[in-house]
Motif scaffolding. Sequence first.
Motif, mmCIF file in Angstrom:
data_model
loop_
_atom_site.group_PDB
_atom_site.id
_atom_site.type_symbol
_atom_site.label_atom_id
_atom_site.label_comp_id
_atom_site.label_asym_id
_atom_site.label_seq_id
_atom_site.Cartn_x
_atom_site.Cartn_y
_atom_site.Cartn_z
ATOM 1 N N ARG A 240 0.813 -1.217 0.000
ATOM 2 C CA ARG A 240 0.000 0.000 0.000
ATOM 3 C C ARG A 240 0.842 1.261 0.000
ATOM 4 N NH1 ARG A 240 -4.836 -1.667 4.256
ATOM 5 N NH2 ARG A 240 -6.203 -2.673 2.710
ATOM 6 N N HIS A 241 1.953 1.238 0.701
ATOM 7 C CA HIS A 241 2.786 2.436 0.812
ATOM 8 C C HIS A 241 4.074 2.333 -0.003
ATOM 9 C CE1 HIS A 241 0.016 3.733 3.900
ATOM 10 N NE2 HIS A 241 0.264 2.647 4.614
ATOM 11 N N THR A 242 4.505 1.122 -0.306
ATOM 12 C CA THR A 242 5.724 0.923 -1.090
ATOM 13 C C THR A 242 5.461 -0.121 -2.172
ATOM 14 O OG1 THR A 242 6.480 -0.696 0.545
ATOM 15 C CG2 THR A 242 7.316 1.576 0.748
ATOM 16 N N PRO A 243 4.882 0.284 -3.288
ATOM 17 C CA PRO A 243 4.580 -0.667 -4.369
ATOM 18 C C PRO A 243 5.841 -1.351 -4.876
ATOM 19 C CG PRO A 243 3.497 1.444 -4.737
ATOM 20 C CD PRO A 243 4.460 1.648 -3.603
ATOM 21 N N SER A 244 5.712 -2.633 -5.206
ATOM 22 C CA SER A 244 6.832 -3.385 -5.752
ATOM 23 C C SER A 244 7.027 -3.056 -7.228
ATOM 24 C CB SER A 244 6.588 -4.891 -5.606
ATOM 25 O OG SER A 244 6.594 -5.282 -4.259
ATOM 26 N N GLU A 245 8.256 -3.173 -7.688
ATOM 27 C CA GLU A 245 8.553 -3.063 -9.115
ATOM 28 C C GLU A 245 8.281 -4.416 -9.745
ATOM 29 O OE1 GLU A 245 12.102 -1.103 -11.741
ATOM 30 O OE2 GLU A 245 12.677 -2.547 -10.206
ATOM 31 N N GLY A 246 7.452 -4.450 -10.765
ATOM 32 C CA GLY A 246 7.041 -5.706 -11.373
ATOM 33 C C GLY A 246 7.827 -6.055 -12.622
ATOM 34 N N PRO A 247 7.261 -6.922 -13.475
ATOM 35 C CA PRO A 247 7.977 -7.396 -14.669
ATOM 36 C C PRO A 247 8.181 -6.335 -15.743
ATOM 37 C CG PRO A 247 6.202 -8.894 -14.047
ATOM 38 C CD PRO A 247 5.999 -7.656 -13.253
ATOM 39 N N GLY A 248 7.438 -5.220 -15.680
ATOM 40 C CA GLY A 248 7.629 -4.148 -16.649
ATOM 41 C C GLY A 248 7.105 -4.463 -18.028
ATOM 42 N N LEU A 249 6.067 -5.273 -18.124
ATOM 43 C CA LEU A 249 5.504 -5.639 -19.423
ATOM 44 C C LEU A 249 4.529 -4.580 -19.921
ATOM 45 C CD1 LEU A 249 4.753 -9.406 -18.704
ATOM 46 C CD2 LEU A 249 6.529 -8.525 -20.226
ATOM 47 N N VAL A 250 4.505 -4.393 -21.222
ATOM 48 C CA VAL A 250 3.478 -3.583 -21.880
ATOM 49 C C VAL A 250 2.991 -4.410 -23.060
ATOM 50 C CG1 VAL A 250 2.881 -1.408 -22.985
ATOM 51 C CG2 VAL A 250 4.618 -1.439 -21.178
ATOM 52 N N LEU A 251 1.916 -5.146 -22.850
ATOM 53 C CA LEU A 251 1.381 -6.054 -23.859
ATOM 54 C C LEU A 251 0.237 -5.371 -24.582
ATOM 55 C CD1 LEU A 251 1.321 -9.215 -21.554
ATOM 56 C CD2 LEU A 251 3.070 -8.604 -23.239
ATOM 57 N N GLY A 252 0.482 -5.019 -25.847
ATOM 58 C CA GLY A 252 -0.524 -4.253 -26.568
ATOM 59 C C GLY A 252 -0.731 -2.931 -25.860
ATOM 60 N N ASP A 253 -1.988 -2.564 -25.665
ATOM 61 C CA ASP A 253 -2.322 -1.332 -24.951
ATOM 62 C C ASP A 253 -2.592 -1.665 -23.487
ATOM 63 O OD1 ASP A 253 -2.996 1.241 -24.326
ATOM 64 O OD2 ASP A 253 -4.955 1.199 -25.282
ATOM 65 N N LEU A 254 -1.520 -2.096 -22.776
ATOM 66 C CA LEU A 254 -1.614 -2.521 -21.375
ATOM 67 C C LEU A 254 -2.639 -3.638 -21.195
ATOM 68 C CD1 LEU A 254 -1.315 0.790 -19.316
ATOM 69 C CD2 LEU A 254 0.425 -0.971 -19.684
#
Length: 273
Positions: free
Chosen positions: A236-250
Amino acid sequence: MTRHTPPRPVDVERLFPEVASLRKETVRLHPSAGEPTCRDSSVGGPLLWPAEEAWPSCPEHDGSPMVPVVQIYRSAVPGIVPFPEGCDLLQVLWCPRKHSGHRWIVPHVRWREAGSVGKVGETPPRPAERWEDYVPRPCVVHPELVTEYPYWDLGDDLWDELEFRFLDLDEETGWDYQSHLSTAPGTKLVGYPGWCQEPDWPACAGCGNRMEHLLTVESTEADAVSRRAWTPVEERHTPSEGPGLVLGDLGGVYFFECHVCPGRPFTHRYDCP
């Protein structure tokens, strides 16, 4: 660190008892950037791939190696994930290059027994020509069993029956059935696909039965609206950094398989907001 999705902000089955029989369990993977090894479940991490077994390559690009997308050990996830008999490891790869026919990716799904893997091979270099947004950043996963309910899969009759009650709840409480109460967003196993639009369930080419949802791989773990209800307590206060994918238009890629035909044939679908 484990992840815990907050309880639904209202009692879904009390307010909408019609959806109770449609309840499903899904396994949210909660990928977060890290340094997984081939002995870990991961998104975008190295695979436990035998050195003597050819690495999957794209049939459309001669010899172009696929990239690791998901690796899941049976011991890491609840028993609702239907591993084939004798297998305890699921591996998913895809080709991140441009393809004909407006295809985002070309995938490969492999089930195996981890204990039968001897010498482990190295992951091939990523193809020089690739869509960088289709190559996931290495992430550890935090599998969590979550209850979900259908939205796009409600069917027309049930939707007509519930639509105005959904709207009333939103006006009274600010909680939207689609975004906050129904289908869990993000990368997950089994349960309902994370459809953004009308469902497109595939039929098995071999037996004609509707295939089962195996895996959803999403661009994000939640959009600007749904994160209000689905963000894990720990983020909630410190979001994790994820895989960084952008598939199509999100959008997302959904994997399906047949549990009837030999070899567990699979297929996939794309979806965009």
